[in-house]
Scaffold this active site. Structure first.
Site, short mmCIF file in Angstrom:
data_model
loop_
_atom_site.label_atom_id
_atom_site.label_comp_id
_atom_site.label_asym_id
_atom_site.label_seq_id
_atom_site.Cartn_x
_atom_site.Cartn_y
_atom_site.Cartn_z
N TYR A 144 0.86 -1.18 0.00
CA TYR A 144 0.00 0.00 0.00
C TYR A 144 0.90 1.23 0.00
CZ TYR A 144 -3.45 3.46 1.61
OH TYR A 144 -4.25 4.56 1.73
N ASP A 239 9.39 2.95 -0.95
CA ASP A 239 8.37 3.62 -0.14
C ASP A 239 8.67 3.27 1.32
OD1 ASP A 239 4.71 3.49 0.11
OD2 ASP A 239 6.26 4.37 1.38
N LYS A 267 4.95 9.58 8.21
CA LYS A 267 4.76 9.07 9.58
C LYS A 267 5.79 9.64 10.57
CE LYS A 267 2.49 4.91 7.80
NZ LYS A 267 1.12 4.87 8.32
P1 KE4 Z 1 -0.67 8.49 4.24
O1 KE4 Z 1 -1.18 9.15 2.98
O2 KE4 Z 1 -1.74 7.67 4.94
O3 KE4 Z 1 0.06 9.45 5.15
O4 KE4 Z 1 0.47 7.44 3.80
C1 KE4 Z 1 0.17 6.46 2.86
C2 KE4 Z 1 1.16 5.32 3.01
C3 KE4 Z 1 2.17 5.19 2.07
N1 KE4 Z 1 3.09 4.20 2.17
C4 KE4 Z 1 3.04 3.30 3.18
C5 KE4 Z 1 4.07 2.23 3.25
C6 KE4 Z 1 2.02 3.39 4.17
O5 KE4 Z 1 1.99 2.48 5.17
C7 KE4 Z 1 1.06 4.41 4.08
C8 KE4 Z 1 -0.08 4.54 5.06
N2 KE4 Z 1 -0.23 3.48 6.01
C9 KE4 Z 1 -1.58 3.23 6.49
C10 KE4 Z 1 -1.55 2.11 7.54
N3 KE4 Z 1 -0.80 0.99 7.19
C11 KE4 Z 1 -2.21 4.45 7.03
C12 KE4 Z 1 -3.42 4.21 7.89
C13 KE4 Z 1 -4.68 4.68 7.22
O6 KE4 Z 1 -4.83 4.50 5.99
O7 KE4 Z 1 -5.52 5.23 7.97
#
Ligand code: KE4
Length: 427
Positions: A144, A239, A267
């Site tokens: 993801y 990523d 994060k």
């Molecule tokens: P954000 O757009 O949510 O800040 O980041 C996206 C993203 C990109 N790359 C990786 C490896 C990520 O894990 C994420 C976001 N992670 C999720 C939980 N595994 C965010 C939680 C959510 O979607 O509420």
């Protein structure tokens, strides 16, 4: 467990916000019941609006590696706020955070701050396409990278949890340019690059996936990926939104000794405030506006509050032996949960990298999307419900990771292991 205030708030929330949440994976769909509305957090603990306290292993999905409301991070944000919250103009803080990031990620010769991991990965693939003048991208099933259109194909995290790895609303022509391959399988990558390599702008990967649960890259996999991408002139994008400053100070690229062409962060570098970043080789980053033809922008990018939180967080992460201590906490929790599963006679797999891990209800090794997807969702839901009743807060999805912070005490870990045993016994 008293939940009436959370339930009343949920009833209100659904009348204003889709599903009552601002991010789907928070909705508790995968574990049943309704989300708990939180009131405050401190260190390793969170407290909901009904006064229930939990040992928190979500840590805002990774950012809170120093625990919640670290006094020095709060003070840094308060100090910055007193001078104004956003100017839409450069500030010295952006240079400081850039330097702190580059100190641990030397591959990021230039770095651009954005406001989320999604913005970071979306911008990185646009940059890869602009730099190579190729349209196709390769990603991996179960990884993801946020919710940009090109990346919501066979995606993990909430998309996998809700069973919608391919979102509606993505134009077919666009999705066609995204090729998805199984993780941990180099020959699939080799075959694909031999067939269409000259059309591929980049390969984007979570070097340590956390969004189909935690998956451990096989020995030689990442280095093989690096060699293959080099030989086909395909950019390699790591990523590291989740793994950056998590699996090692310099992320997976430090832990496994690989130099990607571009890196995405998020994060932890925001210390709990909205920050993402992308960056990499100078000759590629020189294509980003205002220097080059690839446009990318953001009203609040580099805003002083988020920069202040990130600067303080990364400074505190320099504390002597901090990552050794996190590693030891991770090992102790992993061993304790393995032992609990043995005593409860419940077959589980635990994949751990440092202070991030996932417990799967699965009899065999979990090494990619296909094997992760075979894990029992039903058992996880029952497990999660009992953990919650007994004061332990895991991510409400079988396809996420749990995280430890410097604030998790040996007592927290002992209590968690005892609660995990109870929950496994009652599966
Ligand atoms: P954000 O757009 O949510 O800040 O980041 C996206 C993203 C990109 N790359 C990786 C490896 C990520 O894990 C994420 C976001 N992670 C999720 C939980 N595994 C965010 C939680 C959510 O979607 O509420």
């Amino acid at each position: 467990m008293k939940r009436d205030k959370s339930e009343a708030l949920f009833e209100e929330a659904v009348l204003r916000i889709p599903g009552g949440v601002n991010s789907p994976v928070r909705a508790f769909n995968a574990v049943g019941g309704q989300p708990l509305f939180l009131k405050k957090a401190k260190g390793s603990k969170i407290t909901d609006v009904d006064g229930n306290r939990f040992i928190d292993y979500v840590l805002s999905w990774g950012p809170m590696i120093l625990g919640h409301a670290h006094p020095k991070v709060i003070a840094a944000v308060q100090k910055a706020a007193a001078s104004g919250t956003s100017f839409g103009a450069p500030t010295p803080l952006e240079i400081t955070l850039a330097e702190r990031v580059q100190h641990k990620f030397p591959s990021m010769e230039r770095v651009r701050f954005v406001n989320s991991g999604t913005e970071a990965t979306m911008s990185a693939i646009r940059l890869a396409r602009g730099f190579t003048k190729r349209d196709k991208i390769i990603k991996f099933e179960g990884c993801y990278h946020g919710h940009a259109d090109s990346l919501l194909v066979k995606a993990g995290s909430g998309a996998m949890t809700l069973g919608v790895p391919d979102s509606a609303g993505i134009p077919a022509d666009l999705a066609r340019d995204t090729v998805t391959l199984p993780f941990n399988n180099l020959s699939a990558v080799k075959k694909t690059l031999e067939a269409i390599g000259d059309q591929v702008a980049c390969i984007i990967i979570e070097p340590v996936p956390g969004n189909m649960g935690t998956i451990i890259p096989k020995e030689g996999y990442l280095s093989g990926l690096r060699e293959l991408t080099k030989s086909f002139d395909v950019l390699l994008i790591f990523d590291e939104v989740m793994s950056g400053f998590r699996v090692a100070p310099g992320g997976a690229q430090e832990r496994y000794g690989i130099q990607p062409d571009l890196t995405c962060l998020g994060k932890i570098i925001g210390g709990g405030l909205p920050v993402g970043a992308f960056g990499g080789r100078l000759e590629i980053m020189n294509h980003i506006a205002p220097l080059g033809p690839v446009y990318q922008a953001g009203t609040l990018s580099g805003n002083p509050l988020a920069m202040a939180a990130g600067i303080e967080t990364l400074a505190l992460l320099e504390t002597h032996r901090l990552y050794e201590k996190l590693e030891a906490k991770g090992a102790s929790l992993e061993e304790g949960m393995r032992d609990a599963a043995k005593r409860a006679k419940v077959p589980v797999q635990i994949n751990r990298v440092g202070s991030q891990m996932t417990l799967f209800f699965n009899r065999s090794e979990v090494k990619d999307y296909a094997s992760a997807a075979k894990s029992s969702r039903k058992r996880f839901a029952s497990f999660h419900r009992t953990l919650l009743e007994l004061g332990v807060y895991f991510a409400p999805s079988p396809f996420e990771a749990l995280f430890l912070s410097t604030a998790h005490s040996p007592g927290d870990i002992d209590k968690t292991i005892a609660v995990v045993y109870e929950a496994l016994k009652n599966i």
